[in-house]
Design a protein around this motif. Structure first.
Motif, mmCIF file in Angstrom:
data_model
loop_
_atom_site.group_PDB
_atom_site.id
_atom_site.type_symbol
_atom_site.label_atom_id
_atom_site.label_comp_id
_atom_site.label_asym_id
_atom_site.label_seq_id
_atom_site.Cartn_x
_atom_site.Cartn_y
_atom_site.Cartn_z
ATOM 1 N N PRO A 270 0.606 -1.305 0.256
ATOM 2 C CA PRO A 270 -0.137 -0.040 0.249
ATOM 3 C C PRO A 270 1.202 1.152 0.108
ATOM 4 O O PRO A 270 -0.047 2.886 -0.202
ATOM 5 C CB PRO A 270 -0.582 0.124 1.274
ATOM 6 N N LEU A 271 1.827 1.502 0.289
ATOM 7 C CA LEU A 271 3.079 2.460 0.166
ATOM 8 C C LEU A 271 3.303 3.302 -0.988
ATOM 9 O O LEU A 271 2.971 4.381 -1.049
ATOM 10 C CB LEU A 271 4.331 1.572 0.632
ATOM 11 N N TRP A 272 3.452 1.998 -1.571
ATOM 12 C CA TRP A 272 3.582 2.936 -3.676
ATOM 13 C C TRP A 272 2.884 4.064 -3.457
ATOM 14 O O TRP A 272 3.013 4.850 -4.514
ATOM 15 C CB TRP A 272 3.266 1.525 -4.779
ATOM 16 N N GLY A 273 1.416 3.640 -3.673
ATOM 17 C CA GLY A 273 0.488 4.542 -4.242
ATOM 18 C C GLY A 273 0.547 5.879 -3.633
ATOM 19 O O GLY A 273 -0.889 6.489 -3.433
ATOM 20 N N ARG A 274 0.630 6.293 -2.599
ATOM 21 C CA ARG A 274 0.453 7.026 -1.456
ATOM 22 C C ARG A 274 0.736 8.356 -1.775
ATOM 23 O O ARG A 274 2.629 8.116 -2.180
ATOM 24 C CB ARG A 274 0.807 6.281 0.596
ATOM 25 N N GLU A 275 0.236 9.554 -1.294
ATOM 26 C CA GLU A 275 1.074 10.861 -1.707
ATOM 27 C C GLU A 275 1.489 11.551 -0.882
ATOM 28 O O GLU A 275 2.417 12.102 -0.938
ATOM 29 C CB GLU A 275 0.011 11.576 -2.299
ATOM 30 N N ASP A 276 1.378 10.549 0.289
ATOM 31 C CA ASP A 276 2.753 10.823 1.662
ATOM 32 C C ASP A 276 3.631 10.212 1.958
ATOM 33 O O ASP A 276 4.283 10.223 3.456
ATOM 34 C CB ASP A 276 1.643 10.973 2.833
ATOM 35 N N VAL A 277 4.191 9.923 1.036
ATOM 36 C CA VAL A 277 5.061 8.916 0.987
ATOM 37 C C VAL A 277 6.315 8.730 -0.031
ATOM 38 O O VAL A 277 5.413 9.160 -1.061
ATOM 39 C CB VAL A 277 4.938 7.525 1.314
ATOM 40 N N LEU A 278 7.519 9.016 0.336
ATOM 41 C CA LEU A 278 8.395 9.099 -1.142
ATOM 42 C C LEU A 278 9.393 7.271 -0.897
ATOM 43 O O LEU A 278 9.578 7.577 0.477
ATOM 44 C CB LEU A 278 9.013 9.853 -0.731
ATOM 45 N N ILE A 279 9.714 7.094 -2.212
ATOM 46 C CA ILE A 279 9.856 5.748 -1.868
ATOM 47 C C ILE A 279 10.879 5.576 -2.547
ATOM 48 O O ILE A 279 11.083 6.369 -3.556
ATOM 49 C CB ILE A 279 8.919 4.780 -2.213
ATOM 50 N N SER A 280 12.178 5.512 -2.273
ATOM 51 C CA SER A 280 13.560 5.425 -3.132
ATOM 52 C C SER A 280 13.787 3.655 -2.413
ATOM 53 O O SER A 280 14.018 2.886 -1.970
ATOM 54 C CB SER A 280 14.600 6.230 -2.403
ATOM 55 N N ALA A 281 14.626 2.898 -4.233
ATOM 56 C CA ALA A 281 14.895 1.933 -3.923
ATOM 57 C C ALA A 281 16.154 1.782 -3.478
ATOM 58 O O ALA A 281 17.165 0.417 -3.957
ATOM 59 C CB ALA A 281 15.053 1.326 -5.474
ATOM 60 N N HIS A 282 16.157 1.346 -2.368
ATOM 61 C CA HIS A 282 17.431 1.096 -1.156
ATOM 62 C C HIS A 282 18.698 2.263 -1.476
ATOM 63 O O HIS A 282 19.684 0.873 -2.274
ATOM 64 C CB HIS A 282 17.673 -0.278 -1.021
ATOM 65 N N MET A 283 19.009 3.174 -2.192
ATOM 66 C CA MET A 283 20.472 3.142 -2.732
ATOM 67 C C MET A 283 20.944 5.045 -1.913
ATOM 68 O O MET A 283 21.570 5.374 -2.553
ATOM 69 C CB MET A 283 19.594 3.598 -4.095
ATOM 70 N N PHE B 126 8.945 7.118 -10.813
ATOM 71 C CA PHE B 126 8.598 5.317 -10.332
ATOM 72 C C PHE B 126 7.868 4.674 -10.067
ATOM 73 O O PHE B 126 6.951 3.747 -9.524
ATOM 74 C CB PHE B 126 10.471 4.946 -10.426
ATOM 75 N N GLN B 127 7.202 5.223 -8.404
ATOM 76 C CA GLN B 127 6.370 5.266 -7.324
ATOM 77 C C GLN B 127 5.204 4.970 -8.104
ATOM 78 O O GLN B 127 4.647 3.985 -7.869
ATOM 79 C CB GLN B 127 6.376 6.131 -6.363
ATOM 80 N N HIS B 128 4.857 6.073 -9.218
ATOM 81 C CA HIS B 128 3.544 6.268 -9.077
ATOM 82 C C HIS B 128 3.388 5.044 -10.414
ATOM 83 O O HIS B 128 2.466 4.661 -10.406
ATOM 84 C CB HIS B 128 3.252 7.445 -10.099
ATOM 85 N N GLN B 129 4.270 4.793 -11.216
ATOM 86 C CA GLN B 129 4.597 3.297 -11.947
ATOM 87 C C GLN B 129 5.020 2.012 -10.913
ATOM 88 O O GLN B 129 4.844 1.015 -11.361
ATOM 89 C CB GLN B 129 5.180 3.558 -12.626
ATOM 90 N N ARG B 130 5.168 2.221 -9.814
ATOM 91 C CA ARG B 130 4.884 0.752 -8.729
ATOM 92 C C ARG B 130 6.373 0.278 -9.362
ATOM 93 O O ARG B 130 6.630 -1.494 -9.446
ATOM 94 C CB ARG B 130 3.659 -0.573 -9.069
ATOM 95 N N HIS B 131 7.983 1.097 -9.862
ATOM 96 C CA HIS B 131 8.690 0.807 -10.162
ATOM 97 C C HIS B 131 9.915 0.802 -9.773
ATOM 98 O O HIS B 131 9.859 1.659 -8.869
ATOM 99 C CB HIS B 131 8.779 1.565 -11.771
ATOM 100 N N TRP B 132 10.947 -0.180 -8.899
ATOM 101 C CA TRP B 132 11.340 -0.215 -8.452
ATOM 102 C C TRP B 132 13.207 -0.500 -8.752
ATOM 103 O O TRP B 132 13.188 -1.145 -10.025
ATOM 104 C CB TRP B 132 11.577 -1.609 -7.209
ATOM 105 N N GLU B 133 14.035 0.551 -8.790
ATOM 106 C CA GLU B 133 15.026 0.526 -9.862
ATOM 107 C C GLU B 133 16.385 1.172 -9.080
ATOM 108 O O GLU B 133 16.100 2.423 -8.567
ATOM 109 C CB GLU B 133 14.904 1.242 -11.261
ATOM 110 N N HIS B 134 17.162 0.752 -8.588
ATOM 111 C CA HIS B 134 18.861 1.456 -8.380
ATOM 112 C C HIS B 134 19.436 2.112 -9.027
ATOM 113 O O HIS B 134 19.189 1.478 -10.052
ATOM 114 C CB HIS B 134 19.069 0.176 -7.785
ATOM 115 N N ARG B 135 19.394 3.181 -8.125
ATOM 116 C CA ARG B 135 20.478 4.617 -9.712
ATOM 117 C C ARG B 135 21.277 4.680 -8.263
ATOM 118 O O ARG B 135 21.239 4.970 -7.841
ATOM 119 C CB ARG B 135 19.712 5.202 -10.230
ATOM 120 N N GLU B 136 22.394 4.812 -9.907
ATOM 121 C CA GLU B 136 23.317 5.888 -8.610
ATOM 122 C C GLU B 136 23.357 7.122 -8.198
ATOM 123 O O GLU B 136 22.647 7.688 -9.261
ATOM 124 C CB GLU B 136 25.169 5.746 -8.950
ATOM 125 N N THR B 137 23.129 7.815 -7.297
ATOM 126 C CA THR B 137 23.047 9.355 -7.504
ATOM 127 C C THR B 137 24.329 10.132 -7.690
ATOM 128 O O THR B 137 25.384 10.000 -7.311
ATOM 129 C CB THR B 137 21.845 10.052 -6.638
#
Lengths: 325, 325
Positions: A270-283, B126-137
């Motif tokens: 349910p985290l993906w669709g929330r506007e009050d959450v920022l998701i980052s891919a362990h990076m 990516f979050q909007h697309q439910r897409h998990w993708e590690h990147r370098e920043t």
């Protein structure tokens, strides 16, 4: 004397990616690159092991072949996925990548703090809708942040937050005052009593039995109104079900998450669709050049190992992290 | 002696919103609240004028009624929309809101720098697309920033960028070295010769004839590869057509824009749909409480005016901003 050089096995991910600069060890060590399938075989006779595939859990399965192992280096800050009981009880020394990630992760925390304060996630949504709407945003100077975890990463976060005018206090194993970076440090097991003072709560703790589920429903329920949770530690330190509830019905205003209970984050979270959450891919710590920095750190310790010198970044295997000097 | 109290007219927006605390002036001034339609009438006999509707261009039309006007206070940092020729040539003193916006705007610039460096706009897509993708920043520490505009806002930006490890130099009317906040200051009319040294270019200049169209195709063409342009000054300082071209085919990597040639940004602007642009609705300085801070600043100057004391934040009308002491 090549015959006496130690064997160091390098566990690479299945795609075969290797650390840069291994050839520079030729004169001091015999390097065996391997992958999880062959680890058991290639661990036999090895005195050193590099986990270049740093989240691999293959070591415990191959443990029976670790007949001469003295040292394991993990190319990551968190060693929680490695520390099985037989290893903890053994004489094998574990070292990690402490230092490499401190500043990059602290910068990620600042990105989260500033981005949320200035309402950037909503600006980007409005932009997608071609919608112009003036809003009032938050001032960062004068906010109060609680940083959970007083290790090297937590300290760098505290220093960088202070540099931009944020008041900081910390949470660690034991309460204390007068800490150089945090001033006041509260005991992590008393989180619920103090968390309400913080506009921003950052989890930078290693994953240990004490920090597993640390930020649970009880803690989330007493956070400050419209507060911001940032997790760059480990997903298992936050109860994700309780987190969603705290965003829906509790005081929590926003969550910036780089780590999750299950990674990659499952499609049905349910985290993906929330506007009050920022998701980052362990990076959060992985800036351009990070792999080279990790390789260089290993090479330095490998040279020390071959020369019989003291290793850097030795993990206290019972605590689960590198203790502060 | 109420009869001798000066009349101060307050030009409010059409929605009638008034500054807080006007009643505190009762004993020292006669306050006349008005809107653009009635300004001409309500300006007659007034010795002071507050532009609470700070982007209004109604003053030049009502100028014929300014029979006793001595002072105009603008509740904004930029006074470009007010300074018509007759006002500039007159004895009327203009003051502005310098100071109120310095830190909030500097924080907005940090939000833009960190957000882009850590690739947050893409994380949110990516979050909007439910897409998990590690990147370098990108690491922020060690970047170089050029801040155009050496006024109070530009200086606060420079100080805050330096606090997080960014190297800073400035651009102003005249080249100089040894500046307390910038170190090196280049001349704005030599921008193209120096802009290539900067990973981040921030426009914080007031809009004047010298800064209109300052960041044009020639400047944009020689920016550093993958560089980041941040505009919190005025939209007219950047050639938007050239900006789009520089993003498409030039060195520019990203643009964070709070101001535009036309505001609100027109629906058909090509900027809206770009993933390499962040659009914000002219709000970089508008933190919670900003209107109260602006009101307090006006009240302070109004009390000074009524008492015959020196006003704060006096604009050099020919230069178009408050000169540095």
């Amino acid at each position: 004397m090549a015959a006496t050089n130690p064997v160091i096995t390098v566990l690479c991910p299945d795609d075969g990616a290797r650390p840069a600069g291994l050839s520079s060890l030729e004169s001091v060590a015999e390097i065996r690159c391997t992958t999880a399938d062959s680890l058991s075989e290639d661990l036999r006779g090895a005195r050193g092991l590099l986990l270049w595939d740093f989240f691999s859990r293959a070591v415990s399965e191959a443990w029976g072949s670790a007949d001469q192992l003295e040292w394991i280096h993990v190319a990551a800050a968190g060693v929680d996925s490695l520390l099985f009981d037989e290893l903890v009880d053994s004489e094998v020394v574990v070292t990690n990548a402490q230092g490499t990630f401190d500043r990059p992760i602290a910068e990620f925390v600042l990105a989260a703090v500033f981005s949320r304060a200035k309402d950037f996630p909503r600006s980007l949504r409005f932009q997608h809708q071609r919608h112009w709407e003036h809003r009032e945003t938050q001032k960062v100077a004068g906010l109060t942040a609680l940083v959970i975890g007083t290790g090297a990463i937590g300290r760098e976060i505290a220093r960088l937050l202070r540099a931009v005018g944020v008041e900081v206090f910390g949470a660690g194993r034991t309460a204390r005052s007068g800490d150089a970076d945090f001033g006041e440090v509260i005991a992590s097991d008393q989180l619920a009593e103090h968390v309400g003072r913080a506009d921003v709560v950052v989890n930078a703790a290693p994953l240990t039995p004490q920090t597993t589920g640390l930020i649970d429903a009880d803690v989330l329920a007493v956070m400050a109104p419209d507060s911001h949770l940032i997790n760059i530690g480990r997903g298992e330190s936050v109860d994700e079900t309780a987190l969603v509830a705290a965003l829906d019905d509790g005081p929590l205003g926003f969550a910036s998450l780089d780590v999750f209970e299950v990674e990659p984050l499952p499609q049905d979270s349910p985290l993906w669709g929330r506007e009050d959450v920022l998701i980052s891919a362990h990076m959060s710590g992985d800036v351009v050049g990070w792999r080279d920095a990790l390789a260089e750190q290993f090479l330095d310790n490998a040279r020390r190992f071959a020369a019989g010198e003291t290793l850097r970044n030795v993990v206290d295997k019972r605590k689960g992290y590198v203790p502060r000097h």
